[in-house]
Design a protein around this motif. Structure first.
Motif, PDB file in Angstrom:
ATOM      1  N   LEU A 294     -37.170  16.212  -2.829  1.00 37.88           N
ATOM      2  CA  LEU A 294     -38.373  15.402  -2.622  1.00 37.88           C
ATOM      3  C   LEU A 294     -38.302  14.591  -1.343  1.00 37.88           C
ATOM      4  N   ASN A 295     -37.128  14.088  -1.017  1.00 37.90           N
ATOM      5  CA  ASN A 295     -36.969  13.268   0.180  1.00 37.90           C
ATOM      6  C   ASN A 295     -36.700  14.097   1.434  1.00 37.90           C
ATOM      7  N   ILE A 296     -36.488  15.406   1.249  1.00 38.69           N
ATOM      8  CA  ILE A 296     -36.245  16.284   2.394  1.00 38.69           C
ATOM      9  C   ILE A 296     -37.511  17.057   2.758  1.00 38.69           C
ATOM     10  N   PHE A 297     -38.098  17.708   1.756  1.00 37.80           N
ATOM     11  CA  PHE A 297     -39.265  18.559   2.012  1.00 37.80           C
ATOM     12  C   PHE A 297     -40.594  17.882   1.699  1.00 37.80           C
ATOM     13  N   GLY A 298     -40.566  16.773   0.986  1.00 39.33           N
ATOM     14  CA  GLY A 298     -41.803  16.091   0.638  1.00 39.33           C
ATOM     15  C   GLY A 298     -42.328  16.491  -0.730  1.00 39.33           C
ATOM     16  N   ARG A 299     -43.309  15.737  -1.206  1.00 44.89           N
ATOM     17  CA  ARG A 299     -43.852  15.954  -2.561  1.00 44.89           C
ATOM     18  C   ARG A 299     -44.655  17.243  -2.658  1.00 44.89           C
ATOM     19  N   ARG A 300     -45.494  17.490  -1.667  1.00 44.77           N
ATOM     20  CA  ARG A 300     -46.403  18.638  -1.733  1.00 44.77           C
ATOM     21  C   ARG A 300     -45.646  19.964  -1.773  1.00 44.77           C
ATOM     22  N   LEU A 348     -44.507  11.611 -10.365  1.00 44.77           N
ATOM     23  CA  LEU A 348     -44.296  10.790  -9.168  1.00 44.77           C
ATOM     24  C   LEU A 348     -45.411  11.011  -8.157  1.00 44.77           C
ATOM     25  N   TYR A 349     -45.743  12.256  -7.898  1.00 41.26           N
ATOM     26  CA  TYR A 349     -46.747  12.618  -6.892  1.00 41.26           C
ATOM     27  C   TYR A 349     -48.104  12.003  -7.211  1.00 41.26           C
ATOM     28  N   THR A 350     -48.530  12.127  -8.456  1.00 35.49           N
ATOM     29  CA  THR A 350     -49.836  11.601  -8.858  1.00 35.49           C
ATOM     30  C   THR A 350     -49.887  10.087  -8.737  1.00 35.49           C
ATOM     31  N   THR A 351     -48.805   9.427  -9.103  1.00 36.70           N
ATOM     32  CA  THR A 351     -48.753   7.971  -8.999  1.00 36.70           C
ATOM     33  C   THR A 351     -48.917   7.512  -7.556  1.00 36.70           C
ATOM     34  N   GLU A 352     -48.376   8.276  -6.623  1.00 39.87           N
ATOM     35  CA  GLU A 352     -48.466   7.910  -5.208  1.00 39.87           C
ATOM     36  C   GLU A 352     -49.810   8.278  -4.590  1.00 39.87           C
ATOM     37  N   CYS A 396     -47.829  33.354 -15.754  1.00 35.41           N
ATOM     38  CA  CYS A 396     -47.348  33.560 -14.387  1.00 35.41           C
ATOM     39  C   CYS A 396     -48.453  33.253 -13.378  1.00 35.41           C
ATOM     40  N   SER A 397     -49.651  33.754 -13.641  1.00 38.02           N
ATOM     41  CA  SER A 397     -50.789  33.554 -12.736  1.00 38.02           C
ATOM     42  C   SER A 397     -51.179  32.082 -12.649  1.00 38.02           C
ATOM     43  N   VAL A 398     -51.198  31.409 -13.807  1.00 32.90           N
ATOM     44  CA  VAL A 398     -51.546  29.986 -13.832  1.00 32.90           C
ATOM     45  C   VAL A 398     -50.552  29.173 -13.010  1.00 32.90           C
ATOM     46  N   ALA A 399     -49.262  29.480 -13.149  1.00 35.27           N
ATOM     47  CA  ALA A 399     -48.228  28.758 -12.403  1.00 35.27           C
ATOM     48  C   ALA A 399     -48.397  28.939 -10.896  1.00 35.27           C
ATOM     49  N   ILE A 400     -48.609  30.171 -10.475  1.00 31.63           N
ATOM     50  CA  ILE A 400     -48.727  30.449  -9.035  1.00 31.63           C
ATOM     51  C   ILE A 400     -50.009  29.859  -8.460  1.00 31.63           C
ATOM     52  N   VAL A 401     -51.124  30.017  -9.165  1.00 28.66           N
ATOM     53  CA  VAL A 401     -52.406  29.480  -8.676  1.00 28.66           C
ATOM     54  C   VAL A 401     -52.361  27.957  -8.573  1.00 28.66           C
ATOM     55  N   SER A 402     -51.840  27.286  -9.616  1.00 31.76           N
ATOM     56  CA  SER A 402     -51.762  25.810  -9.564  1.00 31.76           C
ATOM     57  C   SER A 402     -50.801  25.359  -8.469  1.00 31.76           C
ATOM     58  N   GLY A 403     -49.756  26.153  -8.212  1.00 31.80           N
ATOM     59  CA  GLY A 403     -48.846  25.826  -7.111  1.00 31.80           C
ATOM     60  C   GLY A 403     -49.550  25.911  -5.775  1.00 31.80           C
ATOM     61  N   LEU A 404     -50.375  26.932  -5.573  1.00 35.85           N
ATOM     62  CA  LEU A 404     -51.126  27.069  -4.332  1.00 35.85           C
ATOM     63  C   LEU A 404     -52.158  25.949  -4.185  1.00 35.85           C
ATOM     64  N   VAL A 405     -52.758  25.553  -5.303  1.00 33.59           N
ATOM     65  CA  VAL A 405     -53.744  24.456  -5.276  1.00 33.59           C
ATOM     66  C   VAL A 405     -53.081  23.148  -4.834  1.00 33.59           C
ATOM     67  N   SER A 406     -51.846  22.927  -5.266  1.00 33.59           N
ATOM     68  CA  SER A 406     -51.155  21.680  -4.903  1.00 33.59           C
ATOM     69  C   SER A 406     -50.928  21.566  -3.403  1.00 33.59           C
ATOM     70  N   THR A 412     -47.380  12.497   0.461  1.00 39.08           N
ATOM     71  CA  THR A 412     -47.196  11.055   0.234  1.00 39.08           C
ATOM     72  C   THR A 412     -45.782  10.582   0.574  1.00 39.08           C
ATOM     73  N   LEU A 413     -44.939  11.457   1.104  1.00 41.34           N
ATOM     74  CA  LEU A 413     -43.580  11.059   1.458  1.00 41.34           C
ATOM     75  C   LEU A 413     -43.606   9.972   2.527  1.00 41.34           C
ATOM     76  N   ASN A 414     -42.925   8.863   2.245  1.00 38.56           N
ATOM     77  CA  ASN A 414     -42.816   7.724   3.169  1.00 38.56           C
ATOM     78  C   ASN A 414     -44.165   7.087   3.504  1.00 38.56           C
ATOM     79  N   ALA A 415     -45.169   7.340   2.680  1.00 35.83           N
ATOM     80  CA  ALA A 415     -46.486   6.729   2.886  1.00 35.83           C
ATOM     81  C   ALA A 415     -46.630   5.525   1.960  1.00 35.83           C
ATOM     82  N   ALA A 416     -47.320   4.485   2.450  1.00 37.96           N
ATOM     83  CA  ALA A 416     -47.556   3.300   1.630  1.00 37.96           C
ATOM     84  C   ALA A 416     -48.499   3.646   0.485  1.00 37.96           C
TER      85      ALA A 416
END
Length: 452
Positions: A294-300, A348-352, A396-406, A412-416
């Motif tokens: 998370l701290n290397i590649f970011g949340r997204r 974590l991502y949603t909270t930020e 499988c399809s739901v996982a991949i599609v929701s991943g692409l949507v994200s 939000t990494l290092n963002a206030a």
């Protein structure tokens, strides 16, 4: 022991089992006439419980933003204790089902409240630590649950056993501070000053001047003036609407994938207690891995990567022969770990992503979307009767599609943390953050290691 996304305890899976060997719960199906045409009622307990979680997420999301994080957290604790213990003494199935509904209702408040309250009390550099490492307590509790379920074979005593630790949670509540961000956003600068002074003393930092605190509060009041935030504010403005739709899809995908895997894989030739323990233990390295990433590649990237890789694991297992069960088990374990990592990330991502004034409402809405995913997961598995591979293909399809949507969500990494809806709407249009966000972020950074 605090539940978050996988709130249904192991005893719910064993309610329908009546065996005399040690290690299996003794639940008399004839006690409430749950036989023949009524035996399906034993499986509806989890569904009823999740409906409670679903509606609890909506209710507490609103209440937390309106009445504060701390007070509603206590209300959640008390609600779960009262209804949890009461369900152990239910003398009819209908009463038991009602009590489980309200137990789930209260657990939703604990889940979304504890995450947001923790995140709002740390600085930018420590959000991933408190959001991810802090959730390891869930994994430890989940592992202990398998042991409790094995040792306590009576279902009523087991409910009492797993509910009892909340008594300790109530005791710790006295030391939990209200969110200073929420207090400032609601014009209670005096009380915020008390908590901020305690925080500064604990961290051996200089106290924030009263004038500074009042200035922060005045900025928040000015931007919030005349507004009573509800779930409608998640969809009234363009960027908030886009954020709500995208995050809702991601939460649905995360939950549907997680439970689709959990319900599909019954074990590795082991009893359900050991299988439950293994699944819980898998979460520990998954959380440690995602914390580093998370701290290397970011949340997204982490959110998208864990979902897409989870879908890939499911896809790979589709083509592996059934007789290679050991290979399938390894890939299934990897997929389970990745799905847990995606669940940890999305909290974590949603909270930020969402502003302080409506953050709990947002968590309530996204939790509601995740419960829809949970509710649909068992129905997807029933499609095996149509085609054996169809459930796996859908998950499988739901996982991949929701991943692409994200990938469409902002980083939000290092963002206030945004404080108001205007902070979200102006992001990308104006490179300057709002005065409230800038001032509060400077304050948080000034105390470096901020925890109370």
């Amino acid at each position: 022991m605090c539940y978050h996304h996988n709130e249904v305890p192991i005893y719910q899976e064993a309610l329908a089992r009546k065996k005399n060997n040690r290690g299996t719960l003794h639940f008399n199906l004839f006690q409430w006439d749950l036989v023949c045409d009524r035996k399906s009622l034993t499986k509806t307990t989890s569904t009823i419980f999740f409906f409670g979680v679903m509606f609890g997420a909506i209710a507490f999301g609103y209440l937390c933003d309106k009445y504060g994080r701390r007070n509603t957290l206590l209300a959640s604790y008390i609600m779960v204790i009262v209804f949890g213990f009461s369900s152990a003494f239910a003398d009819s199935y209908i009463l038991f089902a009602i009590l489980r509904f309200f137990t789930g209702f209260g657990l939703a408040g604990i889940s979304i409240n504890s995450v947001v309250l923790s995140i709002e009390w740390v600085d930018t550099g420590h959000r991933s630590f408190i959001g991810v490492i802090g959730s390891l307590a869930w994994s430890v509790g989940n592992m202990l649950l398998a042991g409790f379920a094995f040792l306590v074979t009576d279902w009523r005593k087991l409910i009492v056993t797993v509910t009892a630790p909340l008594g300790f949670a109530v005791l710790t509540w006295w030391w939990i501070p209200e969110s200073a961000r929420w207090l400032l956003a609601n014009g209670n600068a005096e009380k915020a000053q008390i908590y901020l002074d305690k925080c500064a003393t604990f961290n051996k930092r200089h106290k924030l001047s009263r004038l500074k605190v009042e200035t922060l509060s005045n900025i928040e009041i000015l931007e919030k003036q005349g507004k009573n935030y509800t779930y409608l504010h998640l969809f009234r403005t363009p960027k908030m609407r886009q954020l709500a739709l995208l995050s809702g899809i991601v939460w649905y995908g995360v939950a549907s994938t997680y439970y689709g895997i959990s319900l599909k894989i019954s074990g590795f030739g082991l009893n359900m207690y050991l299988t439950h323990f293994i699944y819980a233990a898998i979460e520990v390295p998954a959380k440690l891995m995602i914390y580093c990433f998370l701290n290397i590649f970011g949340r997204r990237v982490c959110q998208a990567g864990t979902l897409i890789l989870t879908g890939s694991c499911i896809a790979v297992n589709i083509f592996i022969p059934q007789d290679l069960w050991h290979v399938r088990a390894v890939i299934a374990i990897l997929g389970k770990g990745l799905s847990e990592a995606s669940f940890t990330t999305v909290f974590l991502y949603t909270t930020e992503l969402y502003p302080t004034v409506i953050r709990q409402n947002a968590l309530g809405y996204t939790s509601f979307m995740s419960r829809l995913g949970v509710s649909v997961a068992p129905l997807i598995l029933l499609l095996e009767d149509v085609w054996t591979l169809l459930p796996q293909i859908i998950i499988c399809s739901v996982a991949i599609v929701s991943g692409l949507v994200s990938l469409l969500l902002p980083e939000t990494l290092n963002a206030a943390l945004p404080e108001t809806i205007d902070d979200v709407e102006k992001s990308g249009k104006n490179p300057n953050i709002s005065p409230a966000e800038e001032s509060l972020d400077v304050f948080l950074q000034s105390k470096s290691s901020t925890s109370i």
